[in-house]
Structures are given as structure tokens and as C-alpha cells.
Design a protein around this motif. Structure first.
Motif, short mmCIF file in Angstrom:
data_model
loop_
_atom_site.label_atom_id
_atom_site.label_comp_id
_atom_site.label_asym_id
_atom_site.label_seq_id
_atom_site.Cartn_x
_atom_site.Cartn_y
_atom_site.Cartn_z
N VAL A 1 -36.84 14.27 7.89
CA VAL A 1 -37.85 14.41 6.69
C VAL A 1 -38.20 13.29 5.64
CG1 VAL A 1 -38.80 16.00 5.25
CG2 VAL A 1 -37.44 17.09 6.71
N ILE A 2 -37.59 12.53 5.23
CA ILE A 2 -37.43 11.33 4.75
C ILE A 2 -38.10 10.08 5.64
CG2 ILE A 2 -34.94 9.99 4.89
CD1 ILE A 2 -35.41 9.74 1.70
N ASP A 3 -38.10 9.96 6.64
CA ASP A 3 -38.61 9.13 6.83
C ASP A 3 -40.36 9.79 7.97
OD1 ASP A 3 -37.60 7.02 6.65
OD2 ASP A 3 -36.71 6.11 8.22
N ILE A 4 -40.99 10.91 7.55
CA ILE A 4 -41.99 11.46 8.65
C ILE A 4 -43.07 9.95 7.56
CG2 ILE A 4 -43.89 13.02 7.62
CD1 ILE A 4 -41.24 14.54 8.40
N GLN A 5 -43.31 10.17 6.23
CA GLN A 5 -43.64 9.25 5.20
C GLN A 5 -44.00 7.41 6.15
OE1 GLN A 5 -42.85 6.97 2.83
NE2 GLN A 5 -45.41 6.25 2.76
N PRO A 6 -43.08 6.77 5.83
CA PRO A 6 -42.78 6.06 6.90
C PRO A 6 -43.47 6.14 8.89
CG PRO A 6 -41.02 6.14 6.00
CD PRO A 6 -41.70 7.55 5.88
N LEU A 7 -43.44 6.67 8.94
CA LEU A 7 -43.64 7.03 10.51
C LEU A 7 -45.13 7.53 10.94
CD1 LEU A 7 -43.30 7.95 13.59
CD2 LEU A 7 -42.77 9.87 13.01
N VAL A 8 -46.30 8.10 9.79
CA VAL A 8 -47.22 8.16 9.28
C VAL A 8 -47.87 7.02 9.16
CG1 VAL A 8 -49.29 9.44 8.16
CG2 VAL A 8 -47.17 10.52 9.01
N PHE B 1 -43.38 6.28 -1.75
CA PHE B 1 -43.07 7.24 -2.91
C PHE B 1 -41.72 8.18 -2.11
CE2 PHE B 1 -43.27 11.94 -4.18
CZ PHE B 1 -42.76 11.62 -5.83
N SER B 2 -41.76 8.46 -0.71
CA SER B 2 -40.46 8.77 -0.08
C SER B 2 -39.28 8.35 -0.27
CB SER B 2 -40.77 9.08 1.13
OG SER B 2 -41.37 8.19 2.10
N HIS B 3 -39.01 7.24 -0.32
CA HIS B 3 -38.20 6.42 -0.53
C HIS B 3 -37.97 5.81 -2.11
CE1 HIS B 3 -38.14 6.39 3.96
NE2 HIS B 3 -36.85 5.60 3.76
N THR B 4 -38.02 6.83 -3.20
CA THR B 4 -38.19 6.84 -4.65
C THR B 4 -37.05 7.38 -4.71
OG1 THR B 4 -39.55 7.68 -5.57
CG2 THR B 4 -40.64 5.21 -4.90
N ILE C 1 -37.65 15.58 -1.48
CA ILE C 1 -37.64 15.20 -0.01
C ILE C 1 -36.05 16.16 -0.10
CG2 ILE C 1 -37.06 14.75 1.97
CD1 ILE C 1 -38.85 13.00 0.74
N GLY C 2 -35.28 15.62 -0.71
CA GLY C 2 -34.11 16.53 -0.47
C GLY C 2 -33.71 17.60 -0.53
N LEU C 3 -35.04 18.40 -1.87
CA LEU C 3 -34.71 19.93 -2.20
C LEU C 3 -35.52 20.48 -1.01
CD1 LEU C 3 -35.76 19.55 -5.83
CD2 LEU C 3 -33.26 20.10 -4.76
N PHE C 4 -36.44 20.58 -0.45
CA PHE C 4 -37.42 20.26 0.72
C PHE C 4 -36.44 20.43 1.68
CE2 PHE C 4 -39.49 19.96 4.86
CZ PHE C 4 -40.55 21.43 4.33
N GLY C 5 -35.83 19.90 1.92
CA GLY C 5 -34.90 19.37 3.39
C GLY C 5 -33.64 21.36 2.79
N GLY C 6 -32.83 21.11 2.41
CA GLY C 6 -32.55 21.92 1.31
C GLY C 6 -32.85 23.62 1.56
N LEU C 7 -33.86 23.27 1.35
CA LEU C 7 -34.65 24.42 1.44
C LEU C 7 -35.10 24.77 2.95
CD1 LEU C 7 -36.75 27.14 -0.41
CD2 LEU C 7 -38.35 25.44 -0.51
N THR C 8 -35.62 24.22 3.54
CA THR C 8 -35.90 24.64 5.46
C THR C 8 -34.84 24.56 6.03
OG1 THR C 8 -36.92 22.14 5.35
CG2 THR C 8 -38.62 23.94 4.49
N GLY C 9 -33.46 23.20 5.69
CA GLY C 9 -32.36 23.41 6.57
C GLY C 9 -31.48 24.00 6.77
N LYS C 10 -31.19 24.93 5.74
CA LYS C 10 -30.34 25.96 6.09
C LYS C 10 -30.88 26.69 6.94
CE LYS C 10 -28.39 30.22 3.90
NZ LYS C 10 -27.61 30.39 4.31
N HIS C 11 -31.48 27.15 7.46
CA HIS C 11 -32.31 28.23 8.07
C HIS C 11 -31.78 27.32 9.15
CE1 HIS C 11 -32.56 32.14 6.01
NE2 HIS C 11 -33.44 31.35 4.76
N LEU C 12 -32.29 26.10 9.90
CA LEU C 12 -33.39 25.21 10.98
C LEU C 12 -31.13 25.02 11.14
CD1 LEU C 12 -35.95 23.53 10.14
CD2 LEU C 12 -35.89 24.91 11.97
#
Length: 155
Positions: free
Chosen positions: A20-27, A39-42, A49-60
Motif C-alpha cells: 500500500v505504501i508504494d502505490i503512490q510511487p507506482l502511480v 506524502f506516502s513516504h513521510t 497508511i499503516g492504520l489503513f493497512g491495519g484496518l484492511t489487512g486484518k481480513h485480507l
């Protein structure tokens, strides 16, 4: 981390936050628009992004563990999910801050990049490889010790 923390750390959520953190550089690479490591790398971006990863990553992560038939790591608690997501993003910007001069982890408060170049990229790659091998061996040894001790309790 996984070797020592065992079920108190989710490698699945950690990995998801790395993606997820590397989506912005990919775009940016695909469109040629924007800052590569913006911004993603600040620290602020990594926290969100870590909070988003935790929220979505549990079920994934739980889906992935069921898919690869690794039920011994289920369930992933919310605490473990959020901690693993934040460890994933913070470690990512830590390593990228050493490698890439355009990573400004303290932005928007500072344009300093205090970690950039503190070791060579070759040394950083060696450190990553050695830590992966040591971590993998530690995980394997700890798993074998746990397996033997559970057999002794059962038998």
C-alpha cells in the motif's frame, strides 16, 4: 520480528502495508506526474497508511492464511493488525530514507533527510539479506522448539 513475536506480529499485514505504501510511487512512475516518494513516504503519510493497512489487512491477511492453509496464525487480532501495519510502513520509510534522496520523512515540518546515505546501498542490501536469513533461521528454530515441547506435553 516474526520469529521473536510469533503470533504478536502478522507478516501478512506487514507485507500488505508494504504494498500500500508504494502505490503512490507506482502511480507516479506510470503517469510521470508527481513526486516519486511524496506524502506516502513521510512519517505522517506512513502513519495514515499503516492504520489503513491495519484496518484492511486484518481480513485480507486472515483470508490469505486460510488460502495457504496456515490456521495456526489465525485469528489476527486488531492490535496485532494495526501494530504490524505501522511497523511495515515505518520500517519501509526508514529503509527508503537511507536509499533515496527524495524521501523526506519529516515533511511537511522539515525538508531534512537525516538518514540518507548513512550507509551505502550495497551495505543496506547486505544487511537486509542477512537479517532475512537470520530471521528465517530463528523462525524455523523457534517453531521446531515449540513443536517438540507441544509433543512432550501431549505424549
Amino acid at each position: 520480528m516474526k520469529a521473536t513475536l510469533q503470533n504478536s506480529f502478522s507478516l501478512m499485514v506487514f507485507g500488505w502495508s508494504q504494498i500500500v505504501i508504494d502505490i503512490q510511487p507506482l502511480v507516479v512512475m506510470l503517469t510521470n506526474k508527481g513526486e516519486l516518494h511524496g506524502f506516502s513516504h513521510t512519517l505522517l503519510g506512513a502513519t495514515l497508511i499503516g492504520l489503513f493497512g491495519g484496518l484492511t489487512g486484518k481480513h485480507l491477511g486472515e483470508f490469505g492464511l486460510r488460502f495457504i492453509r496456515a490456521p495456526e496464525y489465525l485469528p489476527i487480532s486488531w492490535r496485532v493488525s494495526f501494530a504490524s501495519g505501522l511497523i511495515g510502513t515505518y520500517s519501509h520509510i526508514f529503509i527508503d530514507s537511507i536509499m533515496h534522496s527524495d524521501v523526506l520523512p519529516l515533511s511537511p515540518f522539515s525538508t531534512a533527510s537525516p538518514l540518507n546515505g548513512i550507509v551505502s546501498i550495497d551495505a543496506l542490501h547486505v544487511w537486509c539479506m542477512v537479517s532475512a536469513v537470520v530471521g528465517g533461521l530463528a523462525w524455523f528454530v523457534i517453531k521446531q522448539i515449540k513443536r517438540r515441547s507441544s509433543r512432550l506435553r501431549i505424549g
